[in-house]
Design an enzyme around this catalytic site. Structure first.
Site, PDB file in Angstrom:
ATOM      1  N   GLY A  13      25.332  -2.060 -16.559  1.00 55.01           N
ATOM      2  CA  GLY A  13      26.180  -3.121 -16.039  1.00 55.01           C
ATOM      3  C   GLY A  13      27.359  -3.443 -16.929  1.00 55.01           C
ATOM      4  O   GLY A  13      27.597  -2.816 -17.969  1.00 55.01           O
ATOM      5  N   TYR A  14      28.085  -4.473 -16.534  1.00 57.34           N
ATOM      6  CA  TYR A  14      29.337  -4.851 -17.198  1.00 57.34           C
ATOM      7  C   TYR A  14      29.125  -5.162 -18.676  1.00 57.34           C
ATOM      8  O   TYR A  14      29.836  -4.642 -19.537  1.00 57.34           O
ATOM      9  CB  TYR A  14      29.942  -6.059 -16.476  1.00 57.34           C
ATOM     10  CG  TYR A  14      31.323  -6.430 -16.961  1.00 57.34           C
ATOM     11  CD1 TYR A  14      32.417  -5.641 -16.623  1.00 57.34           C
ATOM     12  CD2 TYR A  14      31.522  -7.542 -17.755  1.00 57.34           C
ATOM     13  CE1 TYR A  14      33.684  -5.958 -17.069  1.00 57.34           C
ATOM     14  CE2 TYR A  14      32.786  -7.879 -18.204  1.00 57.34           C
ATOM     15  CZ  TYR A  14      33.857  -7.088 -17.851  1.00 57.34           C
ATOM     16  OH  TYR A  14      35.117  -7.407 -18.299  1.00 57.34           O
ATOM     17  N   LYS A 140      19.233 -19.924 -15.362  1.00 61.09           N
ATOM     18  CA  LYS A 140      19.069 -19.523 -16.762  1.00 61.09           C
ATOM     19  C   LYS A 140      18.095 -20.448 -17.491  1.00 61.09           C
ATOM     20  O   LYS A 140      17.328 -20.011 -18.356  1.00 61.09           O
ATOM     21  CB  LYS A 140      20.431 -19.494 -17.466  1.00 61.09           C
ATOM     22  CG  LYS A 140      21.310 -18.342 -16.999  1.00 61.09           C
ATOM     23  CD  LYS A 140      22.691 -18.373 -17.627  1.00 61.09           C
ATOM     24  CE  LYS A 140      23.539 -17.204 -17.119  1.00 61.09           C
ATOM     25  NZ  LYS A 140      24.902 -17.210 -17.680  1.00 61.09           N
TER      26      LYS A 140
END
Length: 313
Positions: A13-14, A140
């Site tokens: 991923g990024y 989160k």
């Protein structure tokens, strides 16, 4: 400190691919979770990225969020785990998948440090965040609660504003390339953000992984030279291109009025821009030197806003 073994989940991923690069660069034996085709689809780019990791010396570890045993086996191979699954709603939002990883870490019982997928604003300080953007922080916090209840050693990495999303468009919502004629100024443009290069985020995150000073703490990446208002960011761009931009001021009410025509993912993003550029959530962020990455690791030469913007000239 000896170099540890690190498993990176979400490595294609990024942020993940940058974490893999930083882990290898800092000499760690690096393992990257390889999810089955049934989970990633026919994604040639991800396969090529995994192969490139292997060529650089990383180990690929087959495992799946849908196969608890495979996650436990992957975790048992390493000392530390870093997760970088996406938490950006305009791309994909997989934060709660980490609950399965937390269960695997708890069962394996060998992990010395877990860094969950955060790398943005500190979720614990975003209780008053605007809806629907607050969901990103709420999720989160669910993961944090699971980590702490399981007794897993952790470090939370708060990187504030990821540079590509913010600096690329001169802090304009929905823009990722800097303009050369006019710019929209949010509010008075004087509330400050904290902008961090993605590669620097990864470098600092890996630095924390076996540092006893960061155990069971939140570490903030807040490089002093990168704490700037939108107007200051625009001025730096104007200096680079030798031209003053026409400035259009957008009030808070007009900004929020645009929310109704956006899809859910864009509304989440708009909420974050509101919290930082109109409410100044980061302006009031107070931390000590022992919590700030550039103070903990002065040997890292972080990328300044000026240096970052030069790539767009």
């Amino acid at each position: 400190m000896g170099k540890s073994k690190i498993l990176i989940v979400g490595g294609t991923g990024y942020m993940g691919k940058r974490l893999v690069k930083a882990s290898l660069a800092q000499g760690h034996e690096t393992y990257v979770m390889q999810r089955p085709e049934t989970e990633i689809g026919v994604d040639i780019d991800k396969v090529e990225t995994l192969i490139s990791f292997k060529k650089q010396g990383a180990h690929l570890v087959p495992a799946s969020f849908e196969d608890h045993k495979s996650l436990v086996e992957a975790v048992k191979l390493v000392d530390n785990v870093i997760c970088a699954v996406s938490g950006v709603h305009i791309r994909s939002h997989s934060i709660l998948l980490q609950l399965k990883l937390v269960e695997a870490i708890k069962e394996a019982g060998n992990v010395k440090r877990y860094i969950p997928s955060e790398f943005g604003m500190d979720a614990a300080k975003m209780k008053n965040a605007m809806e629907p953007g607050k969901v990103a922080f709420d999720d989160k916090m669910v993961v944090r609660k699971a980590i702490e209840e399981a007794g897993i050693p952790f470090t939370y990495v708060s990187a504030n504003c990821i540079a590509a999303y913010w600096l690329g468009g001169l802090c304009q919502f929905g823009k990722i390339l800097p303009p050369r004629d006019h710019v929209i100024i949010h509010g008075d443009g004087n509330l400050k953000g904290i902008y961090v290069n993605e590669d620097d985020i990864a470098t600092y995150a890996i630095k924390t992984i076996e540092d006893p000073r960061t155990l069971n703490k939140t570490i903030y990446i807040s490089p002093p030279k990168n704490i700037l208002s939108q107007r200051e960011v625009v001025q730096k761009w104007e200096k680079l291109i030798g031209k003053e931009l026409h400035k259009i001021t957008l009030s808070k009410d007009d900004f929020l009025a645009s929310k109704n025509v956006l899809d859910y993912g864009q509304q989440v993003g708009l909420s974050h821009y509101h919290d930082i550029l109109y409410e100044g959530f980061l302006t009031s962020l107070k931390i000590g030197d022992e919590e700030e990455a550039s103070k903990l690791y002065p040997e890292v030469k972080y990328t300044t806003v000026d240096e970052y913007l030069k790539q767009y000239v």
